[in-house]
Design a protein around this motif. Structure first.
Motif, PDB file in Angstrom:
ATOM      1  N   GLU A   2     -39.756  39.737 -15.548  1.00  0.00           N
ATOM      2  CA  GLU A   2     -40.550  38.586 -15.134  1.00  0.00           C
ATOM      3  C   GLU A   2     -40.490  37.494 -16.206  1.00  0.00           C
ATOM      4  O   GLU A   2     -40.455  37.776 -17.396  1.00  0.00           O
ATOM      5  N   ILE A   4     -42.801  35.570 -17.180  1.00  0.00           N
ATOM      6  CA  ILE A   4     -43.991  35.614 -18.038  1.00  0.00           C
ATOM      7  C   ILE A   4     -43.768  36.586 -19.199  1.00  0.00           C
ATOM      8  O   ILE A   4     -44.100  36.282 -20.347  1.00  0.00           O
ATOM      9  N   ASP A   5     -43.179  37.746 -18.902  1.00  0.00           N
ATOM     10  CA  ASP A   5     -42.863  38.707 -19.962  1.00  0.00           C
ATOM     11  C   ASP A   5     -41.806  38.142 -20.906  1.00  0.00           C
ATOM     12  O   ASP A   5     -41.896  38.316 -22.128  1.00  0.00           O
ATOM     13  N   ARG A   7     -41.228  35.040 -21.661  1.00  0.00           N
ATOM     14  CA  ARG A   7     -41.862  34.052 -22.542  1.00  0.00           C
ATOM     15  C   ARG A   7     -42.724  34.732 -23.605  1.00  0.00           C
ATOM     16  O   ARG A   7     -42.753  34.301 -24.764  1.00  0.00           O
ATOM     17  N   ARG A   8     -43.426  35.785 -23.216  1.00  0.00           N
ATOM     18  CA  ARG A   8     -44.267  36.510 -24.184  1.00  0.00           C
ATOM     19  C   ARG A   8     -43.406  37.132 -25.271  1.00  0.00           C
ATOM     20  O   ARG A   8     -43.711  37.010 -26.465  1.00  0.00           O
ATOM     21  N   ASP A  44     -35.660  26.364 -19.774  1.00  0.00           N
ATOM     22  CA  ASP A  44     -37.010  26.563 -19.246  1.00  0.00           C
ATOM     23  C   ASP A  44     -37.865  25.310 -19.465  1.00  0.00           C
ATOM     24  O   ASP A  44     -38.088  24.892 -20.600  1.00  0.00           O
ATOM     25  N   GLU A  46     -41.055  24.994 -18.876  1.00  0.00           N
ATOM     26  CA  GLU A  46     -42.466  25.309 -19.124  1.00  0.00           C
ATOM     27  C   GLU A  46     -42.894  24.769 -20.487  1.00  0.00           C
ATOM     28  O   GLU A  46     -42.205  24.958 -21.490  1.00  0.00           O
TER      29      GLU A  46
END
Length: 132
Positions: A2, A4-5, A7-8, A44, A46
């Motif tokens: 994912e 989100i993962d 990016r983390r 990205d 974001e």
């Protein structure tokens, strides 16, 4: 994985790199390196969280004001890191002067600078063969 993962993991490795100037010792459950994550996130859009501003100031050095002129993205952070990696690998001169502005306005693809030492060696070997 994912986004989100991804990016983390990127933020974890970025913070670790900024604190230790080393990317080999972080163990957080992912096999991806900081370079790998930079490749994934190089486009990205974001926004990068502002809580990392002190690290970005440290990363950019005296050219940090260029960074803070507008909101920046994960992709732009990866471009800065790619330029640093290129200098560390001897593919580009050490950063200095207006390097942040040059990186952020450059049309050159960041993934060239994100190649591992093994990939770079293979590419240079191909050039040597072609020149022979």
């Amino acid at each position: 994985m994912e986004i989100i993962d991804t990016r983390r993991f990127f933020r974890n490795r970025f913070e670790y790199y900024m604190d230790n100037k080393d990317i080999s010792e972080l163990r957080d459950g992912s096999l991806l390196t900081l370079r790998d994550l930079c490749r994934v996130l190089q486009h990205d859009p974001e926004p990068f969280p502002p809580c990392y501003d002190p690290d970005l100031r440290k990363l950019c050095g005296h050219a940090y004001l260029i960074w803070f002129r507008q909101d920046r993205t994960y992709g732009e952070v990866t471009r800065l890191l790619a330029r640093l990696f290129a200098a560390e690998d001897g593919l580009r001169p050490p950063v200095g002067g207006r390097w942040v502005r040059e990186v952020l306005t450059s049309a050159r693809a960041a993934d060239y600078w994100l190649r591992s030492e093994k990939e770079t060696t293979a590419i240079l070997a191909e050039f040597d063969l072609a020149a022979s």
